[in-house]
Design a protein around this motif. Structure first.
Motif, PDB file in Angstrom:
ATOM      1  N   ARG A  47      19.902 -40.140 -31.369  1.00 12.52           N
ATOM      2  CA  ARG A  47      18.672 -39.744 -32.039  1.00 12.52           C
ATOM      3  C   ARG A  47      18.437 -38.239 -31.851  1.00 12.52           C
ATOM      4  NH1 ARG A  47      14.214 -42.164 -29.538  1.00 12.52           N
ATOM      5  NH2 ARG A  47      15.637 -43.866 -29.020  1.00 12.52           N
ATOM      6  N   VAL A  48      18.644 -37.757 -30.619  1.00 17.38           N
ATOM      7  CA  VAL A  48      18.414 -36.342 -30.335  1.00 17.38           C
ATOM      8  C   VAL A  48      19.316 -35.479 -31.207  1.00 17.38           C
ATOM      9  CG1 VAL A  48      18.748 -34.551 -28.582  1.00 17.38           C
ATOM     10  CG2 VAL A  48      17.562 -36.666 -27.996  1.00 17.38           C
ATOM     11  N   LEU A  49      20.592 -35.858 -31.322  1.00 17.03           N
ATOM     12  CA  LEU A  49      21.540 -35.046 -32.092  1.00 17.03           C
ATOM     13  C   LEU A  49      21.232 -35.103 -33.585  1.00 17.03           C
ATOM     14  CD1 LEU A  49      24.966 -35.626 -30.317  1.00 17.03           C
ATOM     15  CD2 LEU A  49      23.305 -33.796 -30.006  1.00 17.03           C
ATOM     16  N   GLN A  50      20.870 -36.307 -34.066  1.00 16.77           N
ATOM     17  CA  GLN A  50      20.558 -36.433 -35.499  1.00 16.77           C
ATOM     18  C   GLN A  50      19.349 -35.589 -35.855  1.00 16.77           C
ATOM     19  OE1 GLN A  50      20.324 -40.624 -36.023  1.00 16.77           O
ATOM     20  NE2 GLN A  50      22.542 -40.849 -36.243  1.00 16.77           N
ATOM     21  N   ARG A  51      18.335 -35.677 -34.963  1.00 16.78           N
ATOM     22  CA  ARG A  51      17.113 -34.956 -35.271  1.00 16.78           C
ATOM     23  C   ARG A  51      17.359 -33.445 -35.264  1.00 16.78           C
ATOM     24  NH1 ARG A  51      12.588 -37.273 -31.775  1.00 16.78           N
ATOM     25  NH2 ARG A  51      13.259 -39.291 -32.568  1.00 16.78           N
ATOM     26  N   ALA A  52      18.306 -33.000 -34.457  1.00 11.35           N
ATOM     27  CA  ALA A  52      18.599 -31.568 -34.413  1.00 11.35           C
ATOM     28  C   ALA A  52      19.503 -31.156 -35.574  1.00 11.35           C
ATOM     29  CB  ALA A  52      19.260 -31.227 -33.078  1.00 11.35           C
ATOM     30  N   GLN A  55      24.594 -33.744 -23.006  1.00  9.40           N
ATOM     31  CA  GLN A  55      25.545 -34.831 -22.906  1.00  9.40           C
ATOM     32  C   GLN A  55      26.194 -35.103 -24.267  1.00  9.40           C
ATOM     33  OE1 GLN A  55      25.980 -36.048 -19.943  1.00  9.40           O
ATOM     34  NE2 GLN A  55      27.670 -37.347 -20.653  1.00  9.40           N
ATOM     35  N   GLY A  56      25.344 -35.182 -25.299  1.00 14.11           N
ATOM     36  CA  GLY A  56      25.842 -35.511 -26.632  1.00 14.11           C
ATOM     37  C   GLY A  56      26.771 -34.440 -27.174  1.00 14.11           C
ATOM     38  N   LEU A  57      26.392 -33.177 -27.009  1.00  8.88           N
ATOM     39  CA  LEU A  57      27.217 -32.090 -27.535  1.00  8.88           C
ATOM     40  C   LEU A  57      28.566 -32.051 -26.827  1.00  8.88           C
ATOM     41  CD1 LEU A  57      24.632 -29.237 -28.096  1.00  8.88           C
ATOM     42  CD2 LEU A  57      25.833 -30.609 -29.806  1.00  8.88           C
ATOM     43  N   LEU A  58      28.544 -32.289 -25.503  1.00 11.33           N
ATOM     44  CA  LEU A  58      29.818 -32.278 -24.778  1.00 11.33           C
ATOM     45  C   LEU A  58      30.713 -33.408 -25.280  1.00 11.33           C
ATOM     46  CD1 LEU A  58      28.766 -31.390 -21.121  1.00 11.33           C
ATOM     47  CD2 LEU A  58      29.939 -29.966 -22.811  1.00 11.33           C
ATOM     48  N   GLU A  59      30.098 -34.567 -25.521  1.00 11.39           N
ATOM     49  CA  GLU A  59      30.890 -35.691 -26.020  1.00 11.39           C
ATOM     50  C   GLU A  59      31.459 -35.374 -27.407  1.00 11.39           C
ATOM     51  OE1 GLU A  59      28.308 -39.091 -25.642  1.00 11.39           O
ATOM     52  OE2 GLU A  59      28.533 -39.141 -23.472  1.00 11.39           O
ATOM     53  N   LEU A  60      30.632 -34.740 -28.248  1.00 17.15           N
ATOM     54  CA  LEU A  60      31.112 -34.317 -29.571  1.00 17.15           C
ATOM     55  C   LEU A  60      32.312 -33.386 -29.432  1.00 17.15           C
ATOM     56  CD1 LEU A  60      28.268 -33.311 -32.055  1.00 17.15           C
ATOM     57  CD2 LEU A  60      29.866 -35.228 -32.158  1.00 17.15           C
ATOM     58  N   ALA A  61      32.158 -32.405 -28.532  1.00 16.66           N
ATOM     59  CA  ALA A  61      33.208 -31.405 -28.378  1.00 16.66           C
ATOM     60  C   ALA A  61      34.513 -32.049 -27.943  1.00 16.66           C
ATOM     61  CB  ALA A  61      32.769 -30.355 -27.363  1.00 16.66           C
ATOM     62  N   ARG A  62      34.396 -33.100 -27.094  1.00 19.50           N
ATOM     63  CA  ARG A  62      35.615 -33.750 -26.609  1.00 19.50           C
ATOM     64  C   ARG A  62      36.081 -34.842 -27.560  1.00 19.50           C
ATOM     65  NH1 ARG A  62      32.452 -34.381 -21.353  1.00 19.50           N
ATOM     66  NH2 ARG A  62      32.642 -32.327 -20.382  1.00 19.50           N
ATOM     67  N   LEU A  93       5.051 -34.365 -20.800  1.00 19.94           N
ATOM     68  CA  LEU A  93       5.750 -33.499 -21.750  1.00 19.94           C
ATOM     69  C   LEU A  93       6.964 -32.853 -21.087  1.00 19.94           C
ATOM     70  CD1 LEU A  93       2.935 -31.698 -23.744  1.00 19.94           C
ATOM     71  CD2 LEU A  93       4.522 -33.474 -24.505  1.00 19.94           C
ATOM     72  N   ARG A  94       6.751 -32.358 -19.860  1.00 21.01           N
ATOM     73  CA  ARG A  94       7.873 -31.722 -19.165  1.00 21.01           C
ATOM     74  C   ARG A  94       9.008 -32.714 -18.980  1.00 21.01           C
ATOM     75  NH1 ARG A  94       4.313 -28.917 -16.411  1.00 21.01           N
ATOM     76  NH2 ARG A  94       4.135 -30.481 -14.776  1.00 21.01           N
ATOM     77  N   HIS A  95       8.633 -33.944 -18.629  1.00 18.47           N
ATOM     78  CA  HIS A  95       9.659 -34.959 -18.411  1.00 18.47           C
ATOM     79  C   HIS A  95      10.425 -35.233 -19.709  1.00 18.47           C
ATOM     80  CE1 HIS A  95      11.592 -38.508 -16.791  1.00 18.47           C
ATOM     81  NE2 HIS A  95      11.252 -39.142 -17.904  1.00 18.47           N
ATOM     82  N   LEU A  96       9.688 -35.363 -20.813  1.00 16.67           N
ATOM     83  CA  LEU A  96      10.342 -35.653 -22.090  1.00 16.67           C
ATOM     84  C   LEU A  96      11.259 -34.509 -22.505  1.00 16.67           C
ATOM     85  CD1 LEU A  96       7.505 -37.351 -24.150  1.00 16.67           C
ATOM     86  CD2 LEU A  96       9.523 -38.397 -23.103  1.00 16.67           C
ATOM     87  N   ARG A  97      10.747 -33.279 -22.309  1.00 16.29           N
ATOM     88  CA  ARG A  97      11.544 -32.123 -22.703  1.00 16.29           C
ATOM     89  C   ARG A  97      12.844 -32.083 -21.891  1.00 16.29           C
ATOM     90  NH1 ARG A  97       7.835 -27.754 -21.754  1.00 16.29           N
ATOM     91  NH2 ARG A  97       6.308 -29.004 -22.861  1.00 16.29           N
ATOM     92  N   PHE A  98      12.711 -32.411 -20.607  1.00 16.55           N
ATOM     93  CA  PHE A  98      13.893 -32.394 -19.750  1.00 16.55           C
ATOM     94  C   PHE A  98      14.885 -33.480 -20.182  1.00 16.55           C
ATOM     95  CE2 PHE A  98      16.153 -33.680 -15.881  1.00 16.55           C
ATOM     96  CZ  PHE A  98      16.730 -32.464 -15.559  1.00 16.55           C
ATOM     97  N   GLN A  99      14.321 -34.651 -20.459  1.00 16.15           N
ATOM     98  CA  GLN A  99      15.174 -35.757 -20.894  1.00 16.15           C
ATOM     99  C   GLN A  99      15.931 -35.360 -22.179  1.00 16.15           C
ATOM    100  OE1 GLN A  99      12.998 -39.233 -22.086  1.00 16.15           O
ATOM    101  NE2 GLN A  99      14.452 -40.580 -21.051  1.00 16.15           N
ATOM    102  N   HIS A 100      15.205 -34.704 -23.071  1.00 12.19           N
ATOM    103  CA  HIS A 100      15.783 -34.259 -24.330  1.00 12.19           C
ATOM    104  C   HIS A 100      16.959 -33.315 -24.063  1.00 12.19           C
ATOM    105  CE1 HIS A 100      16.006 -31.685 -27.941  1.00 12.19           C
ATOM    106  NE2 HIS A 100      15.731 -32.801 -28.586  1.00 12.19           N
ATOM    107  N   ARG A 101      16.757 -32.345 -23.132  1.00  6.64           N
ATOM    108  CA  ARG A 101      17.823 -31.385 -22.828  1.00  6.64           C
ATOM    109  C   ARG A 101      19.048 -32.088 -22.274  1.00  6.64           C
ATOM    110  NH1 ARG A 101      14.194 -27.812 -20.607  1.00  6.64           N
ATOM    111  NH2 ARG A 101      14.878 -28.284 -18.502  1.00  6.64           N
ATOM    112  N   VAL A 102      18.794 -33.060 -21.364  1.00  4.50           N
ATOM    113  CA  VAL A 102      19.916 -33.771 -20.748  1.00  4.50           C
ATOM    114  C   VAL A 102      20.733 -34.482 -21.824  1.00  4.50           C
ATOM    115  CG1 VAL A 102      20.544 -35.669 -19.227  1.00  4.50           C
ATOM    116  CG2 VAL A 102      18.773 -34.054 -18.532  1.00  4.50           C
ATOM    117  N   HIS A 103      20.030 -35.167 -22.737  1.00  4.97           N
ATOM    118  CA  HIS A 103      20.745 -35.914 -23.774  1.00  4.97           C
ATOM    119  C   HIS A 103      21.448 -34.977 -24.749  1.00  4.97           C
ATOM    120  CE1 HIS A 103      19.786 -40.132 -23.019  1.00  4.97           C
ATOM    121  NE2 HIS A 103      18.694 -39.663 -22.458  1.00  4.97           N
ATOM    122  N   ARG A 104      20.836 -33.861 -25.043  1.00  5.49           N
ATOM    123  CA  ARG A 104      21.438 -32.911 -25.972  1.00  5.49           C
ATOM    124  C   ARG A 104      22.753 -32.399 -25.405  1.00  5.49           C
ATOM    125  NH1 ARG A 104      21.618 -27.510 -26.620  1.00  5.49           N
ATOM    126  NH2 ARG A 104      21.618 -26.708 -28.754  1.00  5.49           N
TER     127      ARG A 104
END
Ligand code: ATP
Ligand code: MG
Lengths: 268, 403
Positions: B325-330, B307-314, B294-305
């Motif tokens: 998937r992470v961004l859509q689900r959020a 990364q994705g938000l920064l890419e969106l911003a740029r 669970l900790r690993h998944l949660r961490f992976q989720h944070r990393v992707h979130r």
């Protein structure tokens, strides 16, 4: 009769007991099997000095330290700490092993490792008091590791682990510190942190003996040097004993003349 | 089943209660002692000691019968088993010292030879006492069916002795297990400490023979600390958890054994401790498998979130499936890949935090724990409000300087 046996017979020379001398070694011979690792070494370390033990890999530097501390048996000779055998002055001597021979997955936190330095002074049931814990924290603070106190020991980097073992030695509040390659494999920041702790110890009048592998920093860090390669090659103040003749003899052909010439430049 | 429950609640009569309490005490002592065996990696040698008790049991029985006594006298059997275990340990020690054989080979040899000899003796005894049950088989796999008060009292006494000894010795045992060379310089002799540990193991083994049996006693020493290891990173807690879990396993096992008297008690107790191990392995929050995953998944989720938000911003295109998937689900991204209002707001926030982290890292470069400024944690869990305010002030100065 082999050399080793010969020295075993007459190695037990009687030296003068000097309570001021932190460590006096006489005729120390150690062997694993019948080839000596340390052969008939005599030397004295002076109070309040920073001493480097220098020699090539396999020269018996670690063995020398372990033998005076009784970790490996002496074949002959003796070591007196403050004029006494080690057993009666343990609390005045602290040791930091070479890349400590420990079980890294062991369930202890950094602070627990430092507390081990205090185990001899704990009560009969070995309970630690608030005072002990505060002291351990202070030692971690000195080596810049206070923020890591609650981490498991295996989760640290090599340099951080080295700092923790130094903190454990500090907790012992000893008068003589024996460190086996405290600067091996650490980065510049850690080297600075460790050296500043060692210099503080010296300025408090304590004696610091380090096995040291970096010839370039011997001059700037240390007062005295002991050059060994199984036998003692030379000892004394760095200014006189750390010369190219002795280095050549210690390292044999392994140390080129150019390398020695480089070392002759007083380090900044 | 009702049998089991009433045994668990000590309602199955005097004898079953005696068995349950005796077993629990044994489990406590074994778990506590076993912790140091486990930490010092001496499980194998403990197993050798346990197996070496068998010839002693047989010989003690034969001698006691020959002297006209009762072959099953408890203290005679305990003395015999202890002596023969000591002989076994000495032989292991002698083989390792005087030949160049590694210790595990010596242990393997001694364990099997002593055990084999013991089995031969048991067979002889069976022939000797033709027809009459000697009842020594119980010592192999444990049987609590006919535990006497005397036996339970012996277990309680020895349990108390080993608890006291552990209290006195735990510090030196810890240092010796963690860093033997350092222990030597502290004046804690490694050899003497190992001997004391083995002494405690012997005590637990000989009193555990009847309950768990000599083949399985090592499990009661080792499984509890291994179980406890999933729950803690601190050695003093490890001892306590191991003792409690050993006690609990033995208690439950003894109760089960009352319900299924045909199955050897030792086997049941070991299986119960295994169940406790399996539960810890899966569910322990700190080191259990599920928690780690669970900790690993949660961490992976944070990393992707991030990364994705920064890419969106740029205004960059996002290709990584997982990030999408992470961004859509959020709710930050529509199905067709266009950012929602919330997404743009979050992206702006992420960009600002990123700039804050940058400044925090630069300011704290001297600290050993600069790694905390990883950009993945919540910024207000790492920095205090006034620190963030100060950073924001610097941020607006920078922006002012640019424009
Ligand atoms: N436990 C051991 N058993 C057998 N031989 C050993 C043992 N420890 C060391 N030796 C041998 O003794 C000699 C001296 O070893 P020692 O570890 O004291 O050298 P050192 O000067 O500390 O070397 P390094 O710079 O590599 O740390 C070496 O030849 C080594 O092979
Ligand atoms: Mg060495």
């Amino acid at each position: 009769m082999s050399d080793v046996e010969l020295i075993a017979r007459d190695g037990d020379r009687v030296g003068r007991k000097d309570p001021e001398c932190p460590l006096a070694i006489d005729g120390l011979t150690v062997s694993y099997g019948d080839k000596p690792a340390v052969f008939s070494v005599d030397t004295r370390f002076g109070k309040g000095r920073m001493v480097a033990i220098v020699g090539p890999n396999g020269a018996g530097k670690s063995t020398l330290m372990k033998a005076v501390l009784g970790i490996v048996p002496k074949l002959a000779g003796r070591a007196l700490f403050f004029g006494e055998p080690f057993e009666s002055v343990r609390s005045r001597v602290a040791y930091v092993p070479q890349r400590a021979s420990v079980d890294w997955d062991f369930p202890v936190r950094v602070i627990d490792v430092v507390l081990m330095g205090l185990y001899r002074s704990l009560g009969i049931f070995g309970m630690t008091s608030k005072k002990d814990i505060a002291k351990a924290h202070a030692c971690l603070e000195r080596v810049g590791m206070a923020d890591f106190a609650r981490r498991q020991i295996g989760q640290l980097s090599g340099g951080q682990q080295q700092r923790v073992f130094l903190a454990r030695a500090l907790a012992q509040d000893a008068d003589l510190y024996l460190l086996d390659e405290p600067l091996a494999g650490v980065d510049a920041a850690t080297e600075r942190a460790i050296m500043s702790v060692l210099k503080d110890l010296k300025s408090e009048g304590r004696t610091v003996v380090c096995v040291h592998h970096d010839l370039a920093t011997v001059r700037s860090y240390f007062d005295d040097v002991l050059l060994i390669n199984v036998r003692k090659i030379a000892d004394g103040p760095v200014a006189s004993a750390f010369n190219d003749r002795n280095l050549q003899q210690t390292y044999g052909g392994r140390l080129g003349a150019t390398h020695i010439a480089e070392l002759q430049q007083p380090a900044g | 089943m009702t049998e089991f429950v009433s045994a668990l609640l000590l309602q199955s009569g005097y004898n079953a209660a005696l068995v349950a309490i005796g077993s629990a005490l044994l489990g406590l002592a074994a778990g506590g002692t076993g912790t140091f065996v486990f930490l010092r990696k001496r499980a194998l040698i403990s197993d050798a000691a346990a197996h070496s008790t068998l010839p002693g049991i047989g010989l003690a029985f034969i001698i006691m019968v020959a002297l006209g006594g009762d072959g099953r006298n408890l203290f005679g059997l305990i003395a015999g088993s202890a002596l023969s275990a000591i002989v076994g340990l000495l032989v292991v020690d002698w083989i390792t010292k005087s030949t160049r054989l590694p210790e595990d080979a010596a242990i393997g040899a001694v364990l099997s030879v002593f055990f084999g000899f013991g089995v031969v003796l048991l067979t002889v005894i069976q022939v000797m006492s033709a027809g009459k049950q000697a009842g020594l088989e119980g010592y192999l796999l444990g049987s609590t069916a006919g535990m006497l008060f005397q036996e339970a009292a012996t277990i309680a006494l020895v349990g108390a002795i080993s608890a006291g000894a552990l209290l006195l010795l735990h510090r030196r045992m810890i240092v010796v297990a963690f860093d033997p060379q350092y222990a030597e310089t502290m004046g804690f002799s490694v050899r003497a400490t190992d001997l004391m540990t083995m002494g405690l193991v012997l005590l637990v083994t000989v009193i555990g023979l009847k309950v768990v049996g000599l083949i399985l006693i090592v499990a009661l020493l080792i499984i509890p600390p291994v179980t406890a290891r999933f729950w803690t990173n601190r050695v003093d807690r490890l001892v306590t958890i191991a003792a409690v879990s050993g006690g609990l396993a033995a208690y439950i096992g003894a109760a089960l054994s009352a319900a299924y008297p045909k199955v050897p008690t030792g086997a049941i107790i070991v299986l119960v401790s295994f169940v406790m191990f399996a539960i810890s392995f899966l569910l322990a929050p700190e080191r259990g498998v599920v928690g780690s995953l669970l900790r690993h998944l949660r961490f992976q989720h944070r990393v992707h979130r991030r990364q994705g938000l920064l890419e969106l911003a740029r205004g960059e295109t996002i290709y990584d499936r997982m990030t999408l998937r992470v961004l859509q689900r959020a709710g930050y991204l529509r199905g067709d890949g266009v950012a929602t209002l919330a997404g743009r707001a979050a992206a702006a926030q992420e960009l600002k935090n990123e700039a804050r982290w940058e400044i925090a890292r630069r300011r704290n470069i001297e600290f050993a724990d600069a790694a905390r400024f990883d950009g993945l944690s919540q910024i207000d869990t790492v920095l205090t409000a006034d620190e963030i305010a100060e950073i924001d002030a610097e941020l607006s100065r920078q922006i002012g300087a640019v424009s």
